[in-house]
Design an enzyme around this catalytic site. Structure first.
Site, PDB file in Angstrom:
ATOM      1  N   CYS A 114       0.813  -1.224   0.000  1.00 17.14           N
ATOM      2  CA  CYS A 114       0.000   0.000   0.000  1.00 17.14           C
ATOM      3  C   CYS A 114       0.847   1.275   0.000  1.00 17.14           C
ATOM      4  O   CYS A 114       0.330   2.357  -0.279  1.00 17.14           O
ATOM      5  CB  CYS A 114      -0.944  -0.002   1.193  1.00 17.14           C
ATOM      6  SG  CYS A 114      -1.999  -1.467   1.241  1.00 17.14           S
ATOM      7  N   HIS A 255      -3.270   7.000   3.314  1.00 19.33           N
ATOM      8  CA  HIS A 255      -3.675   5.719   2.722  1.00 19.33           C
ATOM      9  C   HIS A 255      -5.030   5.333   3.307  1.00 19.33           C
ATOM     10  O   HIS A 255      -5.254   5.413   4.508  1.00 19.33           O
ATOM     11  CB  HIS A 255      -2.624   4.663   3.043  1.00 19.33           C
ATOM     12  CG  HIS A 255      -3.067   3.271   2.769  1.00 19.33           C
ATOM     13  ND1 HIS A 255      -3.701   2.920   1.605  1.00 19.33           N
ATOM     14  CD2 HIS A 255      -2.970   2.136   3.508  1.00 19.33           C
ATOM     15  CE1 HIS A 255      -3.972   1.627   1.633  1.00 19.33           C
ATOM     16  NE2 HIS A 255      -3.547   1.124   2.780  1.00 19.33           N
ATOM     17  N   ASN A 285     -10.088  -0.320   0.996  1.00 15.30           N
ATOM     18  CA  ASN A 285      -8.634  -0.262   0.822  1.00 15.30           C
ATOM     19  C   ASN A 285      -8.280  -0.747  -0.586  1.00 15.30           C
ATOM     20  O   ASN A 285      -8.452  -1.923  -0.900  1.00 15.30           O
ATOM     21  CB  ASN A 285      -7.978  -1.154   1.885  1.00 15.30           C
ATOM     22  CG  ASN A 285      -6.461  -1.073   1.851  1.00 15.30           C
ATOM     23  OD1 ASN A 285      -5.872  -0.581   0.889  1.00 15.30           O
ATOM     24  ND2 ASN A 285      -5.834  -1.569   2.895  1.00 15.30           N
TER      25      ASN A 285
HETATM   26  N1  ACO Z   1     -17.139  -9.285  11.154  1.00 13.92           N
HETATM   27  C1  ACO Z   1     -17.447  -9.598  12.418  1.00 13.92           C
HETATM   28  N2  ACO Z   1     -16.520  -9.930  13.337  1.00 13.92           N
HETATM   29  C2  ACO Z   1     -15.229  -9.927  12.953  1.00 13.92           C
HETATM   30  C3  ACO Z   1     -14.843  -9.614  11.643  1.00 13.92           C
HETATM   31  C4  ACO Z   1     -15.847  -9.273  10.720  1.00 13.92           C
HETATM   32  N3  ACO Z   1     -15.602  -8.943   9.435  1.00 13.92           N
HETATM   33  N4  ACO Z   1     -13.495  -9.686  11.554  1.00 13.92           N
HETATM   34  C5  ACO Z   1     -13.061 -10.034  12.783  1.00 13.92           C
HETATM   35  N5  ACO Z   1     -14.102 -10.191  13.612  1.00 13.92           N
HETATM   36  C6  ACO Z   1     -14.092 -10.564  15.022  1.00 13.92           C
HETATM   37  C7  ACO Z   1     -12.842 -11.332  15.418  1.00 13.92           C
HETATM   38  O1  ACO Z   1     -12.992 -12.707  15.107  1.00 13.92           O
HETATM   39  C8  ACO Z   1     -12.807 -11.057  16.898  1.00 13.92           C
HETATM   40  O2  ACO Z   1     -13.713 -11.914  17.555  1.00 13.92           O
HETATM   41  P1  ACO Z   1     -13.303 -12.596  18.954  1.00 13.92           P
HETATM   42  O3  ACO Z   1     -13.094 -11.436  19.897  1.00 13.92           O
HETATM   43  O4  ACO Z   1     -14.495 -13.434  19.255  1.00 13.92           O
HETATM   44  O5  ACO Z   1     -12.060 -13.363  18.676  1.00 13.92           O
HETATM   45  C9  ACO Z   1     -13.336  -9.649  17.034  1.00 13.92           C
HETATM   46  O6  ACO Z   1     -14.067  -9.388  15.828  1.00 13.92           O
HETATM   47  C10 ACO Z   1     -12.261  -8.604  17.168  1.00 13.92           C
HETATM   48  O7  ACO Z   1     -11.262  -8.898  16.199  1.00 13.92           O
HETATM   49  P2  ACO Z   1      -9.996  -8.004  16.011  1.00 13.92           P
HETATM   50  O8  ACO Z   1      -9.200  -8.547  14.872  1.00 13.92           O
HETATM   51  O9  ACO Z   1      -9.312  -7.815  17.330  1.00 13.92           O
HETATM   52  O10 ACO Z   1     -10.722  -6.649  15.604  1.00 13.92           O
HETATM   53  P3  ACO Z   1     -10.097  -5.234  15.321  1.00 13.92           P
HETATM   54  O11 ACO Z   1     -10.821  -4.231  16.119  1.00 13.92           O
HETATM   55  O12 ACO Z   1      -8.616  -5.241  15.404  1.00 13.92           O
HETATM   56  O13 ACO Z   1     -10.521  -5.013  13.817  1.00 13.92           O
HETATM   57  C11 ACO Z   1      -9.504  -5.083  11.655  1.00 13.92           C
HETATM   58  C12 ACO Z   1     -10.053  -5.883  12.823  1.00 13.92           C
HETATM   59  C13 ACO Z   1     -10.630  -4.271  11.070  1.00 13.92           C
HETATM   60  C14 ACO Z   1      -8.945  -6.044  10.610  1.00 13.92           C
HETATM   61  C15 ACO Z   1      -8.392  -4.138  12.171  1.00 13.92           C
HETATM   62  O14 ACO Z   1      -7.476  -4.859  12.960  1.00 13.92           O
HETATM   63  C16 ACO Z   1      -7.659  -3.473  11.039  1.00 13.92           C
HETATM   64  O15 ACO Z   1      -8.215  -2.696  10.300  1.00 13.92           O
HETATM   65  N6  ACO Z   1      -6.357  -3.728  10.905  1.00 13.92           N
HETATM   66  C17 ACO Z   1      -5.607  -3.194   9.812  1.00 13.92           C
HETATM   67  C18 ACO Z   1      -5.721  -4.116   8.669  1.00 13.92           C
HETATM   68  C19 ACO Z   1      -5.456  -3.464   7.362  1.00 13.92           C
HETATM   69  O16 ACO Z   1      -5.761  -2.319   7.129  1.00 13.92           O
HETATM   70  N7  ACO Z   1      -4.898  -4.248   6.462  1.00 13.92           N
HETATM   71  C20 ACO Z   1      -4.731  -3.805   5.142  1.00 13.92           C
HETATM   72  C21 ACO Z   1      -3.404  -3.985   4.613  1.00 13.92           C
HETATM   73  S1  ACO Z   1      -2.199  -2.959   5.316  1.00 13.92           S
HETATM   74  C22 ACO Z   1      -2.736  -1.464   5.204  1.00 13.92           C
HETATM   75  O17 ACO Z   1      -3.387  -1.167   4.249  1.00 13.92           O
HETATM   76  C23 ACO Z   1      -2.422  -0.515   6.267  1.00 13.92           C
END
Ligand code: ACO
Length: 342
Positions: A114, A255, A285
Site C-alpha cells: 500500500c 492511505h 482499501n
Molecule cells: N465481522 C465480524 N466480526 C469480525 C470480523 C468481521 N468482518 N473480523 C473479525 N471479527 C471478530 C474477530 O474474530 C474477533 O472476535 P473474537 O473477539 O471473538 O475473537 C473480534 O471481531 C475482534 O477482532 P480483532 O481482529 O481484534 O478486531 P479489530 O478491532 O482489530 O478489527 C480489523 C479488525 C478491522 C482487521 C483491524 O485490525 C484493522 O483494520 N487492521 C488493519 C488491517 C489493514 O488495514 N490491512 C490492510 C493492509 S495494510 C494497510 O493497508 C495498512
C-alpha cells in the site's frame, strides 16, 4: 528556478460493481454495523470477471493522458505499481504500454504494497525532473486475492486503478512534487503477506488442494498498530524536514485502509479532521491505488485549490511506509472514471 517533477494530470478508474457490507454479510459471519464501526467502510468496488490488472491500469492511464491532452506516443516510461499483477511475467506495465500504443515507452512493474505508489513516485521524480514523461499507475484487484470466506480480510479491500502523469515543470505546471521520504522494515514481513507462488513457497499439488494458496494472510490488530505508528512518524518527520508544521498544510491524504487508522493518525499528528481526506467508506482499501485514487477524487470534487499544500502518507506490506509533499502550483486536470456512471 530549476526544473521540478510535476504531476501534469491525474486519471483513475473504479469498476462498476458495488459490493455493500450487506451483500458480504449474506455469506460471511459479519454485519454492516461491525464493518462500519471497525473500519468505516460501507461499500467497495469489485472488478468484473473480464477486467484485469492491465485493463484497470489502462483505463486509469488513458484517463490521465486524456485529461492532460498528451498522446501516449509522448511517454518515456510506464511504471505500474501493483501487488496483484496480470501474471508473473511479463510485467503488467508491458500490457498497458501495448494497449496505449505508447510506442516509445519503457515499461516496468514495481511491487510495494500500500506504500508502493508513493515509493514509485519517488523513483519517477528524478526521471521527470530530467525531462522524461512518466506515467505512474497504481492498481489493485485485491478482490481476487482475498479468501471470500475469511471475514478478517474479505471486508477490507476493493479494486481500483489511479495514475499520475509526471513531467517537468519547464513544460507545464501542475501539482509540484515537494519533499518525500520512504522506508522499509522487512523484519515485519510475516504480519501481512501473500506467501505462495514464489520460490520460497511453491504451489505444489498439496498446497493447491489445501486452498488459500493465493490469498492474503494478515494479523489485523498488529497491522493496525504499525500503520498508525509509522504513518504518524513519517508525517511528523517529513513536516520537520520541510520546516513546516501541520498548520501549514491544507490537506492530509492518508492511505485509505481503515477510518480508525486514519482517525488515530489524525489524532497523533494533532490535525484538524476536516483537513484529512477520506473516502474509505465508498472504496475501501485499494492498496497500491489508494493514495492516488484519493487525490483523483479530491481533484474531481474540486476540493483542492490553487497553491494548496498536501501531505500524502501511506503504509503497507513489507512493512514499508512513505510520505510526500505536493503543492498545487496549478490544478492538475483530472478524469475520474467511475464504471458506475460511464
Ligand atoms: N465481522 C465480524 N466480526 C469480525 C470480523 C468481521 N468482518 N473480523 C473479525 N471479527 C471478530 C474477530 O474474530 C474477533 O472476535 P473474537 O473477539 O471473538 O475473537 C473480534 O471481531 C475482534 O477482532 P480483532 O481482529 O481484534 O478486531 P479489530 O478491532 O482489530 O478489527 C480489523 C479488525 C478491522 C482487521 C483491524 O485490525 C484493522 O483494520 N487492521 C488493519 C488491517 C489493514 O488495514 N490491512 C490492510 C493492509 S495494510 C494497510 O493497508 C495498512
Amino acid at each position: 528556478m530549476s526544473n521540478r517533477a510535476t504531476v501534469w494530470s491525474v486519471g483513475s478508474y473504479v469498476p462498476r460493481r458495488k459490493v455493500t457490507n450487506k451483500m458480504l454479510s449474506q455469506h460471511l459471519e459479519t454485519s454492516d454495523e461491525w464493518i462500519r464501526a471497525r473500519t468505516g467502510i460501507r461499500e467497495r468496488r469489485y472488478a468484473a470477471a473480464d477486467e484485469t490488472a492491465a485493463t484497470l491500469s489502462t483505463y486509469a492511464a488513458r484517463a490521465a493522458l486524456h485529461a492532460a491532452g498528451v498522446g501516449a506516443e509522448k511517454l518515456d516510461w510506464v511504471l505500474v505499481c501493483t501487488d496483484t499483477p496480470e501474471m508473473w511475467s511479463p510485467p503488467t506495465a508491458c500490457f498497458v504500454q501495448d494497449a496505449l500504443s505508447a510506442s516509445h515507452a519503457s515499461a516496468i512493474d514495481l511491487t510495494g504494497g500500500c506504500a508502493g505508489f508513493l515509493q514509485t513516485l519517488q523513483l519517477a521524480e528524478g526521471m521527470a525532473a530530467a525531462g522524461a514523461r512518466v506515467l505512474v499507475v497504481g492498481t489493485e484487484l485485491l478482490s481476487r486475492f482475498v479468501d471470500p470466506a475469511d471475514r478478517h480480510t474479505a471486508v477490507l479491500f476493493g479494486d481500483a486503478s489511479a495514475a499520475f502523469l509526471l513531467g517537468s515543470s519547464a513544460e507545464r505546471q501542475g501539482l509540484s512534487l515537494g519533499r518525500s521520504l520512504s522506508q522499509s522494515d522487512g523484519s515485519q514481513a510475516d504480519i501481512l503477506t501473500n506467501p505462495y507462488g514464489g520460490v520460497r513457497h511453491e504451489i505444489t499439488a498439496e498446497v493447491a488442494a489445501a486452498g488459500a494458496h493465493h490469498t492474503l494472510h494478515m494479523d489485523g490488530p498488529k497491522v493496525f498498530k504499525h500503520a498508525v505508528h509509522r504513518m504518524s512518524q513519517a508525517g511528523e518527520a517529513l513536516l520537520a524536514e520541510s520546516g513546516l508544521t501541520s498548520a501549514d498544510l491544507d490537506w492530509i491524504v492518508p492511505h485509505q485502509a481503515n477510518q480508525r487508522i486514519i482517525d488515530a493518525v489524525t489524532h497523533q499528528l494533532g490535525l484538524d479532521p476536516s483537513r484529512v481526506f477520506s473516502h474509505v467508506d465508498r472504496f475501501a482499501n485499494t492498496g497500491s491505488a489508494s493514495v492516488a485514487l484519493a487525490v483523483a477524487d479530491m481533484l474531481h470534487q474540486q476540493l483542492i485549490r490553487p497553491r494548496q499544500a498536501l501531505l500524502l502518507v501511506a503504509f503497507g506490506a513489507g512493512f514499508s511506509w512513505a510520505a510526500r509533499m505536493l503543492t498545487a502550483d496549478a490544478l492538475a486536470p483530472v478524469l475520474f472514471l467511475d464504471g458506475d456512471t460511464v
